[in-house]
Design an enzyme around this catalytic site. Sequence first.
Site, PDB file in Angstrom:
ATOM      1  CG  ASN A  41      -1.821   1.268   1.211  1.00 49.29           C
ATOM      2  OD1 ASN A  41      -2.729   1.364   0.390  1.00 49.29           O
ATOM      3  ND2 ASN A  41      -1.551   2.236   2.080  1.00 49.29           N
ATOM      4  CG  ASP A  90      -5.594  18.084   9.170  1.00 46.79           C
ATOM      5  OD1 ASP A  90      -5.325  17.866   7.979  1.00 46.79           O
ATOM      6  OD2 ASP A  90      -5.436  17.244  10.070  1.00 46.79           O
ATOM      7  CE1 TYR A 131      -2.656   6.615   5.199  1.00 44.99           C
ATOM      8  CE2 TYR A 131      -0.544   5.475   5.276  1.00 44.99           C
ATOM      9  CZ  TYR A 131      -1.878   5.495   4.926  1.00 44.99           C
ATOM     10  OH  TYR A 131      -2.435   4.409   4.299  1.00 44.99           O
ATOM     11  NE  ARG A 132      -0.963  15.331  11.550  1.00 42.27           N
ATOM     12  CZ  ARG A 132      -2.229  15.423  11.940  1.00 42.27           C
ATOM     13  NH1 ARG A 132      -3.172  15.632  11.052  1.00 42.27           N
ATOM     14  NH2 ARG A 132      -2.542  15.314  13.214  1.00 42.27           N
ATOM     15  CD1 TRP A 178      -1.487   4.294  11.244  1.00 36.88           C
ATOM     16  CD2 TRP A 178      -0.012   3.983   9.601  1.00 36.88           C
ATOM     17  NE1 TRP A 178      -0.611   3.347  11.669  1.00 36.88           N
ATOM     18  CE2 TRP A 178       0.315   3.123  10.687  1.00 36.88           C
ATOM     19  CE3 TRP A 178       0.780   3.937   8.456  1.00 36.88           C
ATOM     20  CZ2 TRP A 178       1.402   2.261  10.646  1.00 36.88           C
ATOM     21  CZ3 TRP A 178       1.845   3.078   8.417  1.00 36.88           C
ATOM     22  CH2 TRP A 178       2.147   2.249   9.495  1.00 36.88           C
ATOM     23  CD  GLU A 227      -2.155   2.542  -3.117  1.00 37.03           C
ATOM     24  OE1 GLU A 227      -3.120   2.630  -2.340  1.00 37.03           O
ATOM     25  OE2 GLU A 227      -1.389   1.540  -3.146  1.00 37.03           O
TER      26      GLU A 227
END
Length: 485
Positions: free
Chosen positions: A173, A286, A177-178, A191, A237
Amino acid sequence: MAYTDFQDFLAYLEKMGELKRIKEPLDPYLQITEVADRVMRQPGGGPALLIENPVGSDIPVAINVFGSRKRMSLALGAADLEDIACEIEALLKTEVPSGKLQAMRELAPKLGVLAKIPPRHAKGPGRCQEVVTTGDQVDLFRLPILHCWPQDGGRTITLPLVFTHDPQTGRRNVGMYRVQVYDRCTTGMHWQMHKVGAEHERAAALQKRPIQAAVVLGGDPALTYAATAPLPPGLDELLFAGFLRKKPVTLVPAKTVALEVPEDAEIVIEGWIDPQERRMEGPFGDHTGYYSLADLYPVFHVTAITHRRNPVYPCTVVGRPPKEDAWLGKATERLFLPLLRLNLPEIVDINLPVEGVFHNIAFVSIRKRYPGHAFKVMHALWGLGQAMFTKMIFVFDADVNVQDISECLWRIGNNIDPERDMCLVRGPVDVLDHASRALGFGSKIGFDCTRKGPQEGFHREWPDVIEMSQEIKAQIDALWPKLGL
């Protein structure tokens, strides 16, 4: 069009007049955010920026590279996003051919496209490993990582491609995610509970072993977009990126973890996570425009940093819209409409307004065929992948232009009886929704904004929209040059 790497994309943007070089020193602590924010709010999203002299690092910073429809289209190798949507729609057509010859004619181009997309595996090392730092020499603070907003918990990597493998199936995967930096070799890994990375971590916890990860920065921009895309379960992906760029992504073995990483990346950060270890991460300014609050998240221990000899650091800032990420969201809106129609062929169009920050508002137009059809579409959307997070869905008739927010608001005000046309449900909501009753769980609402008939309990006459006759319009068209208006 496939770019050879991220810097090739930047060079193309500069050639097209889409990139501005900034030689003035700017501090990754807040200053770069303020400059980028002002540029992103310019008409058309402003230019991409290459900040050549960030304070505290000798690595240039690239930001706002996806910050307009034109640049988002160029990132995916197209003149416009709709061109890719049409290509996906053509690929998805499954009409039964009348004979073998027709089948060969129709399938050959599609098979040719699909044959080009699987990733390739090289033995390495790759360009992303021209410089390798491991052990005590690892220092994240050498990178120009942004501290974006005043109340942020720390410097945060904002455009990472996080590579993990399912420890049970081995399936890869790539998510975005920051990554908040704690010290020179430790970060948080944000995540959220609904993300695939979190699923991989839970599987590793069952096996009572760490999970390895690689945080990748740069590479072909198609892969950066693919990491944000809400792909169906099981669709790699890297396959999607290969489809977008019409060329496979080349992978090389990482140096300290059993993962493969893109050969053309700018920077790769390798490490591991103990599923039993948690640490406070956040707050973080955010994409909702609010700070997401501090909470416990996994801890990522860095074992190596590899990079090109002269890398560029790709990043973004999120916050109150509009921001650069709006165009990543709009790309998903356009590219995934054909996939949405596979399950819901009645859908004409969909608009996820930028102000709705991807998951708060959806305007949908449908070809209504029966009573309650709008409610069927709402429930179907709430059952599809990340569309389950959509807090408010407004369903309109096919003749409504859902891309025109002014028209949508006019139809909403005129076409709904709140009690009759409202559908209220409970279920999963986005973890970043600070208004929900609990983290990741709350309520969602849908409104049927379509015309109503007797079968839906409406026994009055539904009026026509006011429009001038075509005859009079033609008469005035002919007179218009003489009126001096």
